[in-house]
Design a protein around this motif. Structure first.
Motif, PDB file in Angstrom:
ATOM      1  N   GLU A  18      -0.483  -6.050  -7.566  1.00  0.00           N
ATOM      2  CA  GLU A  18      -1.830  -6.635  -7.437  1.00  0.00           C
ATOM      3  C   GLU A  18      -1.857  -7.726  -6.367  1.00  0.00           C
ATOM      4  O   GLU A  18      -2.874  -7.914  -5.693  1.00  0.00           O
ATOM      5  N   PHE A  63      -5.311  -6.111 -12.331  1.00  0.00           N
ATOM      6  CA  PHE A  63      -6.293  -5.683 -11.348  1.00  0.00           C
ATOM      7  C   PHE A  63      -6.761  -6.857 -10.492  1.00  0.00           C
ATOM      8  O   PHE A  63      -6.605  -8.024 -10.860  1.00  0.00           O
ATOM      9  N   ARG A  65     -10.337  -7.854  -8.649  1.00  0.00           N
ATOM     10  CA  ARG A  65     -11.751  -7.493  -8.542  1.00  0.00           C
ATOM     11  C   ARG A  65     -12.302  -8.050  -7.236  1.00  0.00           C
ATOM     12  O   ARG A  65     -12.352  -9.277  -7.030  1.00  0.00           O
ATOM     13  N   ASN A 292       0.350   6.000  -7.664  1.00  0.00           N
ATOM     14  CA  ASN A 292      -0.900   5.342  -7.279  1.00  0.00           C
ATOM     15  C   ASN A 292      -1.505   5.910  -6.009  1.00  0.00           C
ATOM     16  O   ASN A 292      -2.680   5.681  -5.727  1.00  0.00           O
ATOM     17  N   ASP A 300      -5.390   4.201  -6.586  1.00  0.00           N
ATOM     18  CA  ASP A 300      -5.564   3.677  -5.233  1.00  0.00           C
ATOM     19  C   ASP A 300      -5.725   4.808  -4.218  1.00  0.00           C
ATOM     20  O   ASP A 300      -6.510   4.699  -3.275  1.00  0.00           O
TER      21      ASP A 300
END
Length: 356
Positions: A18, A63, A65, A292, A300
């Motif tokens: 992250e 995560f 944002r 991912n 992703d």
């Protein structure tokens, strides 16, 4: 202590993944609303500037944002220019790709340094298991020249030749193979041909004669260490893709492991030795990066895929289409998680994970 170390290892991998998104978003001028380690409910929050930093109670991920991840979201004019979907395609790809890139970089760095203390198997007997067939025929220091006439320096090939001798009927623990393996060895300058009958090992899940191959240090140069790291990363990456591609194949589905399994194997590896645990964390980081990058939302790779599509078609992709594809991708992710979790429970209640 192994529980804490395994948890800390996973937390660091999530945090750095992250953090890759976070740093790339800040560097490209995007507005980051929240940086969260783990999922809600939140145990701690701290706001610094425009970004809120949180620690959640559910340790299954994290995560970042970024403002404007929904292109249909109405935003105040003072922050709209810094929204995700108001940025050029290349910036979006950089920000989304930064997370998996960090995972791949972590894997490479760890494997690179581990390569300097690595060793490879050699066709030499290191020791034998007491009471085994090998204990009656082989001695430490014996050099294995061939098995059943197959001459090779690759211990893996020799082991496969030995395990090709199977018990008559069902393969039960301790059963003796129907035919003996012909093992040619060199001992004290003399070549001997020995007939050794393998026995089935429930732990190894194949027939063995009960000895360990010797190990010799690699002592690689810096370029060789880098090459070893890349080779292993490629092998693991292709294996990860092949395993997930077989998710609908019942015969191969049990190869998939989930969060619980990865955590438990890591914990056991920390109990065994630190080197093995760090190697395992490197491979988990690599697998996280590869998975991912699969081109399905909400992964992703899904965001990268639709950004590339937008660039190729010269105009934004309708959000409705991305939403519909995201439902399919989300179902696949949930199915993958369910299969891995089911396999983990089966191993926890069955034969275990055999981390050693």
């Amino acid at each position: 202590m192994s529980w804490f170390l395994a948890f800390a290892g996973f937390a660091v991998l999530i945090l750095l993944h992250e953090f890759g998104h976070f740093v790339a978003a800040k560097a490209t001028g995007m507005r980051v609303e929240r940086f969260a380690l783990f999922f809600p409910p939140y145990l701690a929050r701290h706001r610094r500037g425009e970004t809120e930093y949180c620690v959640g109670a559910v340790p299954l991920g994290g995560f970042v944002r970024i403002t404007g991840m929904n292109p249909e979201e109405e935003l105040p004019p003072e922050i709209a220019p810094r929204a995700y979907y108001h940025q050029p395609v290349w910036k979006r790809i950089v920000v989304i790709g930064a997370g998996p890139a960090v995972n791949l970089l972590i894997a490479f760095v760890l494997l690179f340094f581990l390569a300097f203390g690595a060793a490879e198997s050699e066709p030499r007997v290191a020791d034998t298991t007491p009471g085994s067939a090998a204990a009656q025929a082989l001695k430490p220091g014996d050099r294995i020249l061939s098995v059943d006439g197959r001459r090779t320096e690759d211990p893996a090939v020799l082991a496969r030749r030995i395990s090709s001798h199977r018990c008559a009927g069902p393969q039960r623990p301790g059963c003796r193979a129907a035919t003996p393996a012909v093992v040619r060895i060199e001992r004290d300058g003399k070549v001997l041909a020995l007939r050794v009958r393998p026995r089935y090992s429930a732990e190894a899940k194949r027939t063995v004669i009960g000895f360990a191959f010797g190990r010799r240090p690699l002592n690689p140069s810096i370029p060789e260490a880098a090459n070893l790291s890349v080779d292993l990363m490629w092998t693991v990456s292709t294996g990860t893709v092949q395993a997930i591609a077989q998710i609908f194949n019942p015969d191969r589905r049990d190869e998939i492991s989930g969060v619980v399994g990865s955590y438990e194997v890591t914990r056991q590896a920390f109990e065994f030795d630190m080197r093995r645990a760090i190697t395992l964390l490197a491979l988990i980081s690599l697998s996280l990066g590869v998975v991912n990058l699969f081109p399905f939302l909400p992964l992703d790779g899904g965001h990268i895929f639709w950004s590339v599509v937008e660039k190729l078609r010269g105009r934004p992709v309708p959000y409705r289409i991305m939403e519909q594809s995201g439902v399919l991708g989300f179902m696949l992710v949930i199915f993958l998680f369910a299969v891995g979790f089911s396999n983990d429970i089966g191993r926890l209640t069955g034969d275990g994970f055999n981390a050693r």
